[in-house]
Design an enzyme around this catalytic site. Structure first.
Site, mmCIF file in Angstrom:
data_model
loop_
_atom_site.group_PDB
_atom_site.id
_atom_site.type_symbol
_atom_site.label_atom_id
_atom_site.label_comp_id
_atom_site.label_asym_id
_atom_site.label_seq_id
_atom_site.Cartn_x
_atom_site.Cartn_y
_atom_site.Cartn_z
ATOM 1 N N PRO A 52 -32.580 -78.489 56.227
ATOM 2 C CG PRO A 52 -33.256 -79.045 54.057
ATOM 3 C CD PRO A 52 -33.738 -79.004 55.475
ATOM 4 C CB CYS A 68 -6.593 -53.059 58.200
ATOM 5 S SG CYS A 68 -6.718 -51.698 57.069
ATOM 6 C CD GLU A 69 -8.468 -58.392 61.294
ATOM 7 O OE1 GLU A 69 -7.804 -59.414 61.555
ATOM 8 O OE2 GLU A 69 -9.017 -57.701 62.147
ATOM 9 C CE1 TYR A 89 -17.639 -71.743 61.230
ATOM 10 C CE2 TYR A 89 -18.346 -70.942 59.088
ATOM 11 C CZ TYR A 89 -18.582 -71.126 60.431
ATOM 12 O OH TYR A 89 -19.765 -70.713 60.964
#
Ligand SMILES: Cc1ncc(COP(=O)(O)O)c(C=O)c1O
Length: 443
Positions: free
Chosen positions: A286, A367-368, A328
């Site tokens: 885990p 910058c995205e 994700y």
């Protein structure tokens, strides 16, 4: 409330008098001592989750190996190793960390599809418990290193049980088309070919179906398939001593929304109880379920701006600090450390019903366009300089952080009751260029 209301207390982050605390310390004072962005970990939370897993599975007494890819800070590894945890590693770097943190080699298992020869040598010399092999070519490589060194090792074959864990496609690892392990049908010929190697003793099976696996059923399917395989291998003279069922237990990203250790144990333990009595050793790996809820990302709102009818809170943390939302499309609950008007969240959930909330995109400085932490959220009104907590960020947070846009990595701090320890100092601009050379090195 989610469908698993039985475990409200997933962590030790709570609002007291309208101010977020981690154990005995408030996050405003932590920010003033350590700056932002920072990862704040609650040691009690991590230890509680390890204990819950241990107690839930006590009947089959598994070797619990904390999967350090989820959070590889040395102090976190040491905290868990000191509490008796083993470690699951996937690279020479992680093996180095596990040993440096004080984990006994005999409690380390090593997986990974692309182990290099130096990494294999490192693992054999360390004397780890179990080397998980993922392909025929890898077995040949391990056997040849073992022969050269004259050092043996217990090995497990990672099999691909072709089980759908119903999670994000990037973290679905046990379906036929994934790159991990070998098809369960090929396992028999694998054992027939390699099962008698005197040094690389093929005496285990390994599976890891995905992460996070938000229901318990995929484990039942995977474990049943692995046990059938154990039986048919035994019929051909291959005794399986280890069954490593991997990681993937979920964390509570929303209150009460994931099974807890006892829920997973309720389906897994009955399948393994008798086998364990007959001598099978079970391994669990885990990561997320131990450390996700134990960490919060603490960030500051640098600027607010309105663009059309959209409101942005531009923070000093972004996808470089916490990649999961962008990579994700993962949900992380976000809430101000000192919410306006004392608006403490009744629970952590995608939908919060309180009056006077503002719709906002929580974004980072990079910058995205994909640089965001939380989109289209209803939050208490925030102003420039406010602190914001991004919850359940302890797993795959700092360990996936990058220096993209040349922003130094954040600090990590560990809280134990009223004590605060910096367990990773904030990087500086000099750190960014430490391994670079203006002239280049002629080779
Ligand atoms: C082989 C293996 N074991 C364990 C884990 C840990 O998973 P989790 O953090 O969800 O428990 C992973 C994660 O990808 C893994 O690949």
């Amino acid at each position: 409330m989610g469908q698993y209301p039985h475990h409200l207390h997933m962590d030790h982050f709570e609002y007291r008098s309208g101010l977020l605390h981690c154990e005995g310390l408030d996050l405003e004072s932590i920010a003033s001592r350590c700056g932002t962005p920072s990862y704040i970990y609650s040691s009690r939370t991590a230890l509680d989750h390890l204990k819950r897993i241990r107690e839930a599975f006590v009947e089959i007494d598994p070797l619990i190996c904390f999967s350090i890819k989820s959070c590889s800070n040395l102090a976190i590894c040491r905290l868990l190793a000191t509490a008796g945890s083993g470690m699951d590693v996937v690279s020479g770097g992680e093996l180095f960390r596990a040993l440096a943190a004080g984990c006994e080699a005999a409690k380390i298992v090593y997986a990974g599809v692309g182990k290099t020869e130096p990494e294999i040598e490192q693992a054999l010399r360390a004397g780890i418990a179990l080397l998980n092999i993922e392909s025929e070519e890898e077995f040949v490589a391990v056997a040849s290193v073992a022969k050269r060194l004259g050092i043996g090792c217990a090995c497990a074959l990672r099999v691909n049980p072709d089980v759908d864990p119903h999670t994000h496609r990037y973290t679905t690892t046990g379906k036929r088309e994934s790159k991990f392990g070998v098809d369960i049908e090929r396992a028999k010929s694998f054992f027939a070919r390699f099962g008698k190697d005197p040094l690389c003793r093929l005496e285990g099976l390994h599976l890891h179906i995905g992460s996070p696996v938000g229901t318990t059923e995929p484990y039942a399917i995977g474990v049943r398939k692995a046990l059938e395989l154990c039986d048919s291998l035994a019929a051909e003279g291959h005794l399986i001593k280890w069954l490593d069922i991997g990681g993937g237990f979920a964390a509570d990203y929303e209150t009460g929304n994931s099974p807890c250790a006892a829920d997973y144990a309720a389906v897994i333990v009955p399948l393994l109880r008798e086998r364990v009595r007959q001598g099978l050793r079970v391994v669990l790996e885990p990561g997320r379920s131990i450390i996700a809820n134990a960490g919060v990302l603490l960030t500051r709102v640098l600027y607010r701006k309105q663009s059309g009818d959209k409101c942005f809170a531009i923070c000093d943390a972004g996808m470089n600090t916490l990649l999961r939302p962008s990579h994700y499309e993962a949900f992380h609950f976000a809430w101000p450390v000192r919410p306006a008007g004392g608006m403490v969240p009744p629970m952590r959930s995608k939908t919060i019903n309180l009056p006077n909330l503002e719709r906002v995109d929580v974004v980072g400085p990079l910058c995205e366009t994909g640089d965001f932490l939380a989109l289209d959220r209803r939050l208490p009104p925030m102003k420039q300089g406010d602190l914001l907590a991004i919850f359940a960020a302890g797993a795959y947070g700092m360990s996936m952080a990058s220096r993209y846009n040349s922003v130094p990595l954040p600090a990590e701090v560990l809280v134990h009751e009223n004590e605060l320890r910096i367990i990773r100092t904030r990087e500086t601009n000099e750190d960014l260029v430490r391994h670079e050379s203006l002239e280049g090195l002629l080779v």
